[in-house]
Design an enzyme around this catalytic site. Structure first.
Site, PDB file in Angstrom:
ATOM      1  N   ALA A   1      37.383   4.938  11.740  1.00  0.00           N
ATOM      2  CA  ALA A   1      36.606   4.082  12.653  1.00  0.00           C
ATOM      3  C   ALA A   1      35.329   3.635  11.956  1.00  0.00           C
ATOM      4  O   ALA A   1      34.654   4.419  11.300  1.00  0.00           O
ATOM      5  CB  ALA A   1      36.273   4.853  13.932  1.00  0.00           C
TER       6      ALA A   1
ATOM      7  N   TYR B   1      25.014  -0.661   6.913  1.00  0.00           N
ATOM      8  CA  TYR B   1      26.426  -0.355   6.632  1.00  0.00           C
ATOM      9  C   TYR B   1      26.566   0.348   5.278  1.00  0.00           C
ATOM     10  O   TYR B   1      27.258   1.364   5.146  1.00  0.00           O
ATOM     11  CB  TYR B   1      27.200  -1.675   6.635  1.00  0.00           C
TER      12      TYR B   1
ATOM     13  N   ASP C   1      35.421   7.718  22.483  1.00  0.00           N
ATOM     14  CA  ASP C   1      34.396   7.175  21.588  1.00  0.00           C
ATOM     15  C   ASP C   1      33.986   8.300  20.641  1.00  0.00           C
ATOM     16  O   ASP C   1      33.522   9.351  21.076  1.00  0.00           O
ATOM     17  CB  ASP C   1      33.199   6.694  22.421  1.00  0.00           C
TER      18      ASP C   1
ATOM     19  N   ILE D   1      42.960  -1.529   9.660  1.00  0.00           N
ATOM     20  CA  ILE D   1      43.332  -0.537   8.648  1.00  0.00           C
ATOM     21  C   ILE D   1      43.810   0.758   9.318  1.00  0.00           C
ATOM     22  O   ILE D   1      44.790   1.366   8.886  1.00  0.00           O
ATOM     23  CB  ILE D   1      42.127  -0.271   7.708  1.00  0.00           C
TER      24      ILE D   1
ATOM     25  N   ASN E   1      15.122  -8.511   9.275  1.00  0.00           N
ATOM     26  CA  ASN E   1      15.513  -8.927  10.638  1.00  0.00           C
ATOM     27  C   ASN E   1      16.277  -7.832  11.394  1.00  0.00           C
ATOM     28  O   ASN E   1      16.813  -8.097  12.464  1.00  0.00           O
ATOM     29  CB  ASN E   1      16.421 -10.168  10.574  1.00  0.00           C
TER      30      ASN E   1
ATOM     31  N   ASN F   1      25.085  -4.477  -0.703  1.00  0.00           N
ATOM     32  CA  ASN F   1      25.465  -5.831  -0.289  1.00  0.00           C
ATOM     33  C   ASN F   1      24.358  -6.405   0.570  1.00  0.00           C
ATOM     34  O   ASN F   1      23.903  -5.743   1.512  1.00  0.00           O
ATOM     35  CB  ASN F   1      26.775  -5.748   0.513  1.00  0.00           C
TER      36      ASN F   1
ATOM     37  N   LYS G   1      28.029   4.051   4.386  1.00  0.00           N
ATOM     38  CA  LYS G   1      29.217   4.249   3.553  1.00  0.00           C
ATOM     39  C   LYS G   1      28.896   5.020   2.269  1.00  0.00           C
ATOM     40  O   LYS G   1      29.726   5.787   1.775  1.00  0.00           O
ATOM     41  CB  LYS G   1      29.855   2.894   3.230  1.00  0.00           C
TER      42      LYS G   1
HETATM   43  P1  NAI Z   1      38.389  -3.067  12.564  1.00  0.00           P
HETATM   44  O1  NAI Z   1      37.121  -3.522  13.200  1.00  0.00           O
HETATM   45  O2  NAI Z   1      39.551  -4.020  12.540  1.00  0.00           O
HETATM   46  O3  NAI Z   1      38.885  -1.699  13.225  1.00  0.00           O
HETATM   47  C1  NAI Z   1      38.006  -0.624  13.440  1.00  0.00           C
HETATM   48  C2  NAI Z   1      38.519   0.200  14.590  1.00  0.00           C
HETATM   49  O4  NAI Z   1      37.579   1.266  14.809  1.00  0.00           O
HETATM   50  C3  NAI Z   1      38.599  -0.604  15.888  1.00  0.00           C
HETATM   51  O5  NAI Z   1      39.852  -0.413  16.513  1.00  0.00           O
HETATM   52  C4  NAI Z   1      37.462  -0.044  16.708  1.00  0.00           C
HETATM   53  O6  NAI Z   1      37.684  -0.083  18.114  1.00  0.00           O
HETATM   54  C5  NAI Z   1      37.373   1.388  16.192  1.00  0.00           C
HETATM   55  N1  NAI Z   1      36.091   1.981  16.515  1.00  0.00           N
HETATM   56  C6  NAI Z   1      34.870   1.417  16.360  1.00  0.00           C
HETATM   57  N2  NAI Z   1      33.918   2.233  16.857  1.00  0.00           N
HETATM   58  C7  NAI Z   1      34.545   3.325  17.330  1.00  0.00           C
HETATM   59  C8  NAI Z   1      34.103   4.501  17.968  1.00  0.00           C
HETATM   60  N3  NAI Z   1      32.809   4.699  18.257  1.00  0.00           N
HETATM   61  N4  NAI Z   1      35.013   5.428  18.334  1.00  0.00           N
HETATM   62  C9  NAI Z   1      36.337   5.230  18.076  1.00  0.00           C
HETATM   63  N5  NAI Z   1      36.815   4.129  17.471  1.00  0.00           N
HETATM   64  C10 NAI Z   1      35.935   3.184  17.110  1.00  0.00           C
HETATM   65  O7  NAI Z   1      37.983  -2.627  11.100  1.00  0.00           O
HETATM   66  P2  NAI Z   1      38.865  -2.469   9.760  1.00  0.00           P
HETATM   67  O8  NAI Z   1      38.659  -3.672   8.940  1.00  0.00           O
HETATM   68  O9  NAI Z   1      40.226  -2.049  10.090  1.00  0.00           O
HETATM   69  O10 NAI Z   1      38.068  -1.280   9.039  1.00  0.00           O
HETATM   70  C11 NAI Z   1      38.461   0.077   9.137  1.00  0.00           C
HETATM   71  C12 NAI Z   1      37.533   0.894   8.255  1.00  0.00           C
HETATM   72  O11 NAI Z   1      37.553   0.398   6.917  1.00  0.00           O
HETATM   73  C13 NAI Z   1      36.068   0.861   8.696  1.00  0.00           C
HETATM   74  O12 NAI Z   1      35.496   2.121   8.480  1.00  0.00           O
HETATM   75  C14 NAI Z   1      35.477  -0.178   7.757  1.00  0.00           C
HETATM   76  O13 NAI Z   1      34.100   0.017   7.617  1.00  0.00           O
HETATM   77  C15 NAI Z   1      36.240   0.110   6.487  1.00  0.00           C
HETATM   78  N6  NAI Z   1      36.252  -0.996   5.548  1.00  0.00           N
HETATM   79  C16 NAI Z   1      36.882  -2.182   5.839  1.00  0.00           C
HETATM   80  C17 NAI Z   1      36.891  -3.196   4.905  1.00  0.00           C
HETATM   81  C18 NAI Z   1      37.592  -4.498   5.137  1.00  0.00           C
HETATM   82  O14 NAI Z   1      37.579  -5.335   4.232  1.00  0.00           O
HETATM   83  N7  NAI Z   1      38.216  -4.716   6.272  1.00  0.00           N
HETATM   84  C19 NAI Z   1      36.205  -3.068   3.614  1.00  0.00           C
HETATM   85  C20 NAI Z   1      35.582  -1.776   3.406  1.00  0.00           C
HETATM   86  C21 NAI Z   1      35.620  -0.796   4.355  1.00  0.00           C
END
Ligand code: NAI
Length: 440
Positions: free
Chosen positions: A281, A345, A255, A213, A291, A339, A349
């Site tokens: 992120a 998580y 980070d 995203i 658990n 959930n 959120k």
């Molecule tokens: P993803 O796992 O594909 O990408 C997340 C990115 O954040 C990764 O590039 C990762 O390296 C980076 N990241 C993680 N920890 C970090 C840190 N400490 N410092 C800097 N960067 C860091 O996840 P996705 O699916 O793109 O999700 C993006 C956001 O959307 C997240 O906040 C997630 O919780 C939220 N989200 C996603 C949903 C989904 O269906 N994919 C649903 C609801 C929320």
């Protein structure tokens, strides 16, 4: 992981077979593309009650600027805007039914129904009751209308302050936003010089931009003219450099949980500061609470919430966000609904939503900055591709549009909240979930 079922139902044999078996038939949504950036066709403008938005510079003028052909009657509207701001009692509420009942069937596939309501804060309990009634109406219509049509309720007092929102909702950019109630304050807004490049000359920072995203958000803000600073963990530096390079932006391998992250972000920004800060992120470490060791709790709270609080505070207190700035944080429908297996998580959120609602009223007058959140539902990314097959399939289908969203759907919603003319949108948590049944 591609949605093969959606592709299959898009073919003639697939449509035939799924209809015979009584299976869902999701509609392929019309999303933004450079070739088809907007809807074409007619916008049916209807009313119920005596609208306070009427007038020479009112709603009609704003709708006329969307580029759609505004009509009082239409055989096949691509969008319907029903102005129900003048609904004050049971009789005027009946006009909502009378106006929409004959036309819902004729709305084009992947079209829009937008109901405009008044703010709920009124001393008149009859008016409050019928205005609240609009929410049940809109959410029910969203669930039954089908054919990829979205239904939204906007609460507003000033059509001009809502122009960026109406343009977003009346475009393919909002394909996966449905069943939402969005409030727009009466802020002073200035239209951008070019609606196609609203972020020209502005700088945006996106955390977690190396993939998923975040990558889509960075690309969409760059499309809208922003210089993007893409931030991700040092372990993702190669992907990050590639994303930033492609978008003509800069990469910041950092980070976000580092104690000095705020200071390092400030040091990496151009001297004139930042206009848009997107906290994207995020991580998951799922287990049922019974658990869940502390090693699974702390990192999730640290990345998803504590770092959001820390960097927001660091940037605001140092004046790192310019007047007119925008903060967009990322919540999740799991945080709003809860959930199983995600106490950590969902806590993080839900915390994001709490931060947004508490900070928005003070950040606007003190810093000239709006604070909002997107709450994605099931979005097709690496995060959800890792979910076991049956849970993944349920997540995809259990929403009014019968399909998962794409990263770009969250990105487009973020770009609308980041828009310079969206100053009236503040303290909102907008779900991008196709009206998911989770906590609907
Ligand atoms: P993803 O796992 O594909 O990408 C997340 C990115 O954040 C990764 O590039 C990762 O390296 C980076 N990241 C993680 N920890 C970090 C840190 N400490 N410092 C800097 N960067 C860091 O996840 P996705 O699916 O793109 O999700 C993006 C956001 O959307 C997240 O906040 C997630 O919780 C939220 N989200 C996603 C949903 C989904 O269906 N994919 C649903 C609801 C929320």
């Amino acid at each position: 992981m591609a949605d093969r079922y959606l592709s299959f139902t898009g073919t003639a044999p697939g449509r035939f077979l799924t209809r015979r078996l009584g299976l869902p038939q999701p509609t392929a949504l019309h999303r933004w593309s450079a070739e088809h950036p907007s809807f074409t066709g007619e916008l049916l403008h209807l009313g119920a009650g005596k609208s306070p938005l009427d007038g020479p510079d009112g709603l009609a003028a704003v709708l006329a600027r969307t580029g759609l052909a505004v009509r009082a009657r239409s055989e096949r509207p691509v969008a319907v805007v029903l102005d129900a701001t003048g609904v004050t009692d049971i009789d005027t509420l009946a006009e909502v039914h009378a106006a929409l009942h004959p036309v819902v069937r004729s709305v084009a596939r992947s079209g829009r129904v937008i109901v405009l309501g008044a703010p709920l804060a009124t001393a008149d309990h009859h008016q409050a009751a019928v205005q609240q009634a609009l929410e049940g109406f809109v959410r029910s219509l969203g669930k039954e209308i089908g054919r990829g049509i979205t239904v939204t309720l906007l609460r507003l007092t000033d059509a001009n302050a809502a122009e960026s929102t109406l343009r977003f909702l009346l475009s393919p950019k909002s394909a996966y936003v449905s069943g939402q109630v969005i409030g727009i304050g009466g802020a002073e807004v200035t239209a951008p010089a070019d609606w196609a490049l609203p972020l020209a000359g502005r700088t945006a920072l996106v955390t977690g931009a190396a993939r998923g995203i975040g990558e889509a958000v960075a690309a969409t803000l760059a499309r809208d003219g922003a210089r993007v600073v893409c931030l991700d963990v040092p372990g993702a530096a190669v992907e990050l450099e590639s994303v930033a390079g492609r978008l003509g932006g800069t990469a910041l391998a950092l980070d976000i949980t580092a104690p000095d992250a705020g200071a390092r972000i400030l040091a990496a920004l151009p001297s004139d500061g930042l206009d848009v800060l997107v906290h994207n992120a995020g991580i998951t470490r799922d287990r049922r609470l019974v658990n869940m060791a502390a090693e699974r709790w702390s990192p999730v709270l640290d990345v998803n919430l504590a770092s959001v609080l820390r960097t927001t505070d660091a940037l605001l207190s140092a004046g790192g966000l310019r007047t007119g700035g925008r903060i967009v944080a990322t919540a999740s429908i799991a945080g709003l609904a809860g959930n199983a297996g995600q106490t950590n998580y969902a806590a993080s959120k839900a915390g994001v939503a709490g931060l947004v609602r508490a900070l928005a009223p003070t950040a606007a007058p003190e810093h000239g900055v709006t604070v909002n959140a997107v709450a994605p539902g099931f979005i097709e990314t690496k995060m959800t591709a890792a979910v076991p097959l049956f849970i993944r399939e349920a997540g995809r289908r259990m929403n009014s549009l019968g399909q998962g969203g794409l990263p770009v759907d969250v990105a487009e919603t973020t770009a609308w909240l980041a828009h310079p003319a969206s100053g009236g949108v503040n303290g909102q948590v907008v779900r991008v979930c196709g009206q998911s049944l989770l906590g609907a």
